[in-house]
Design a protein around this motif. Structure first.
Motif, PDB file in Angstrom:
ATOM      1  N   GLY A  47      -7.892  -0.597   4.025  1.00 30.69           N
ATOM      2  CA  GLY A  47      -6.947  -0.470   2.914  1.00 30.69           C
ATOM      3  C   GLY A  47      -6.424   0.941   2.703  1.00 30.69           C
ATOM      4  O   GLY A  47      -5.696   1.198   1.748  1.00 30.69           O
ATOM      5  N   LYS A  50      -3.687   2.842   7.237  1.00 29.93           N
ATOM      6  CA  LYS A  50      -3.562   3.146   8.668  1.00 29.93           C
ATOM      7  C   LYS A  50      -2.617   2.173   9.370  1.00 29.93           C
ATOM      8  O   LYS A  50      -1.695   2.572  10.067  1.00 29.93           O
ATOM      9  CB  LYS A  50      -4.938   3.073   9.361  1.00 29.93           C
ATOM     10  CG  LYS A  50      -6.046   3.798   8.644  1.00 29.93           C
ATOM     11  CD  LYS A  50      -7.379   3.630   9.355  1.00 29.93           C
ATOM     12  CE  LYS A  50      -7.922   2.211   9.388  1.00 29.93           C
ATOM     13  NZ  LYS A  50      -8.394   1.700   8.104  1.00 29.93           N
ATOM     14  N   THR A  51      -2.890   0.868   9.187  1.00 30.55           N
ATOM     15  CA  THR A  51      -2.085  -0.145   9.878  1.00 30.55           C
ATOM     16  C   THR A  51      -0.637  -0.086   9.412  1.00 30.55           C
ATOM     17  O   THR A  51       0.285  -0.229  10.229  1.00 30.55           O
ATOM     18  CB  THR A  51      -2.674  -1.544   9.629  1.00 30.55           C
ATOM     19  OG1 THR A  51      -3.978  -1.571  10.215  1.00 30.55           O
ATOM     20  CG2 THR A  51      -1.837  -2.626  10.277  1.00 30.55           C
ATOM     21  N   THR A  52      -0.442   0.165   8.134  1.00 30.89           N
ATOM     22  CA  THR A  52       0.929   0.282   7.623  1.00 30.89           C
ATOM     23  C   THR A  52       1.667   1.394   8.363  1.00 30.89           C
ATOM     24  O   THR A  52       2.823   1.220   8.764  1.00 30.89           O
ATOM     25  CB  THR A  52       0.893   0.549   6.101  1.00 30.89           C
ATOM     26  OG1 THR A  52       0.249  -0.553   5.461  1.00 30.89           O
ATOM     27  CG2 THR A  52       2.289   0.716   5.541  1.00 30.89           C
TER      28      THR A  52
HETATM   29  P1  ADP Z   1      -5.733  -0.222   6.653  1.00 30.97           P
HETATM   30  O1  ADP Z   1      -5.052  -0.422   7.959  1.00 30.97           O
HETATM   31  O2  ADP Z   1      -6.172   1.182   6.455  1.00 30.97           O
HETATM   32  O3  ADP Z   1      -6.827  -1.214   6.389  1.00 30.97           O
HETATM   33  P2  ADP Z   1      -3.311  -1.254   5.472  1.00 30.97           P
HETATM   34  O4  ADP Z   1      -2.207  -0.368   5.919  1.00 30.97           O
HETATM   35  O5  ADP Z   1      -3.482  -2.547   6.160  1.00 30.97           O
HETATM   36  O6  ADP Z   1      -4.659  -0.418   5.483  1.00 30.97           O
HETATM   37  O7  ADP Z   1      -3.151  -1.550   3.924  1.00 30.97           O
HETATM   38  C1  ADP Z   1      -2.879  -0.548   2.956  1.00 30.97           C
HETATM   39  C2  ADP Z   1      -2.630  -1.227   1.622  1.00 30.97           C
HETATM   40  O8  ADP Z   1      -1.431  -1.971   1.694  1.00 30.97           O
HETATM   41  C3  ADP Z   1      -3.721  -2.207   1.217  1.00 30.97           C
HETATM   42  O9  ADP Z   1      -3.914  -2.109  -0.172  1.00 30.97           O
HETATM   43  C4  ADP Z   1      -3.137  -3.553   1.587  1.00 30.97           C
HETATM   44  O10 ADP Z   1      -3.622  -4.551   0.746  1.00 30.97           O
HETATM   45  C5  ADP Z   1      -1.647  -3.335   1.382  1.00 30.97           C
HETATM   46  N1  ADP Z   1      -0.835  -4.166   2.304  1.00 30.97           N
HETATM   47  C6  ADP Z   1      -0.903  -4.150   3.657  1.00 30.97           C
HETATM   48  N2  ADP Z   1      -0.005  -4.999   4.200  1.00 30.97           N
HETATM   49  C7  ADP Z   1       0.658  -5.570   3.152  1.00 30.97           C
HETATM   50  C8  ADP Z   1       1.711  -6.527   3.049  1.00 30.97           C
HETATM   51  N3  ADP Z   1       2.293  -7.080   4.143  1.00 30.97           N
HETATM   52  N4  ADP Z   1       2.136  -6.875   1.802  1.00 30.97           N
HETATM   53  C9  ADP Z   1       1.561  -6.317   0.711  1.00 30.97           C
HETATM   54  N5  ADP Z   1       0.585  -5.406   0.738  1.00 30.97           N
HETATM   55  C10 ADP Z   1       0.118  -5.037   1.936  1.00 30.97           C
END
Ligand code: ADP
Length: 367
Positions: A47, A50-52
């Protein structure tokens, strides 16, 4: 590492922000430059964003604010398939109805290459991951590790200069994961391809990366090579997240160039390295690695300050002993000691002196 060569970063995030709901920022003013040929890992808890960041770089998500550049060009408006980026995910994403060879040929056919060229590239990519003999198999006929190798080959087959990997080894068992870490690292070294790798596993990040960007709460907490992150964490989050860490709370008594003294809860005063404390009277969180605290005091230079510690647990772990201590109110102070010839065993309840070098005791800003 090639970062810093030339003036232009290969990948650049400039003031990038991302919000999914128009309210909360999950990526906050991200500034990051990645050099050509670099292996950069985004590491952080689930959360942390990173993935974002990876998805914005790949083009599957758009930045709410800011610019992303690839080889100097803004790519915000370029669709994913035109960015020339290879991707590897945790769940392989191989086409189940195609053979391994067809899976690899697919991205090349999309790019309208000649049959002969496709054949040569598929063969080369399979050889790279030591899967040359498996071109005719379907994904279901391969083990998890083999499927992940094919996914890696598919990301490399069209000579992408940039490969993004999101927890690619997350589904594999420990032994295979460690083996694949080295394999990916060696392929990276051989090809000189730029890799941006996402993981929440710090061991993986330390093993593979040229530099690691530690993420928390949508921000980079520290960006540094593995050794720097471990040896010289800049804040409490990084110290705690990377490796094992002990903390002691205290108050800065005196501070000078490269040295400070800190009074602990039990009244003892010790020397420390001021990292981000600046004045006497300030609260601080001291960070000490378990392997840097020593109770065999003859191994420390004369004059080193020590603290009193009560032994709470003495655990035999084969090559090392792991000792849990109570020091100045912290009951989870862990030290490690090699199971060396003649090493004395400690008993719970025993009170000992423990010390460390001032430079191994980092005075960080209290949270
Ligand atoms: P990580 O890769 O570090 O686990 P993410 O980038 O997946 O983190 O997520 C960062 C935040 O954005 C988290 O709070 C997650 O719930 C939110 N999030 C990720 N993808 C989406 C999406 N498609 N829609 C809404 N919120 C999202």
């Amino acid at each position: 590492m090639n970062a810093g060569h030339g003036n232009e970063a290969f990948v650049a995030f400039e003031h990038v922000q991302k919000s999914y709901d128009g309210e909360t920022l999950v990526v906050k003013d991200l500034n990051l430059k990645i050099g050509q040929g670099e292996f950069l890992t985004m590491l952080g808890p689930s959360g942390s964003g990173k993935t974002t960041c990876l998805m914005m770089l790949a083009g599957f998500e758009t930045a709410t604010h800011g610019e992303i550049r690839l080889a100097g060009r803004p790519i915000n408006n370029i669709p994913p398939h035109k960015r020339g980026i290879g991707m590897v995910f945790q769940n392989y994403a191989l086409f189940p109805h195609m053979t391994v060879g067809e899976n690899l040929a697919f991205p090349l056919e999309v790019r309208k290459m000649s049959k002969a060229e496709i054949e040569a590239k598929v063969k080369r990519a399979l050889d790279m991951v030591q899967m040359g003999a498996f071109a005719g198999r379907r994904p279901a006929q391969l083990s998890g590790g083999q499927q992940q190798r094919i996914a890696l080959a598919r990301a490399l087959v069209f000579d992408a200069e940039l490969v993004l990997m999101d927890e690619p080894l997350g589904a594999l068992d420990k032994q295979l994961r460690e083996h694949m870490q080295f394999e990916i690292k060696h392929i990276h070294e051989r090809l000189g391809v730029t890799v941006v790798y996402v993981t929440h596993d710090q061991g993986e990040a330390l093993t593979m990366s040229d530099r690691i960007a530690v993420f928390n709460d949508g921000r980079i907490q520290q960006l540094a090579p593995p050794e720097d992150l471990y040896e010289r964490p800049e804040n409490g989050f990084v110290a705690q997240f990377i490796g094992e860490n002990n903390t002691l709370e205290g108050t800065v008594e005196t501070i000078g160039q490269g040295n400070c003294t800190v009074r602990l809860g039990d009244g003892s005063v010790i020397d420390a390295l001021p990292v981000n404390v600046s004045r006497a009277g300030e609260r601080t969180l001291l960070s000490i690695r378990p392997e840097r605290a020593e109770f065999n005091l003859d191994r420390l230079p004369e004059g080193t300050h020590t603290v009193k510690a009560e032994v709470l647990e003495f655990i035999y772990m084969g090559d090392i002993f792991r000792i849990r201590l109570r020091i100045a109110g912290n009951e989870n102070f862990v030290i490690k000691c090699r199971n060396a010839v003649g090493q004395r065993r400690l008993r719970p309840g025993e009170v000992i002196d423990v010390g460390w070098l001032p430079q191994d005791c980092r005075a960080l800003e209290a949270a």
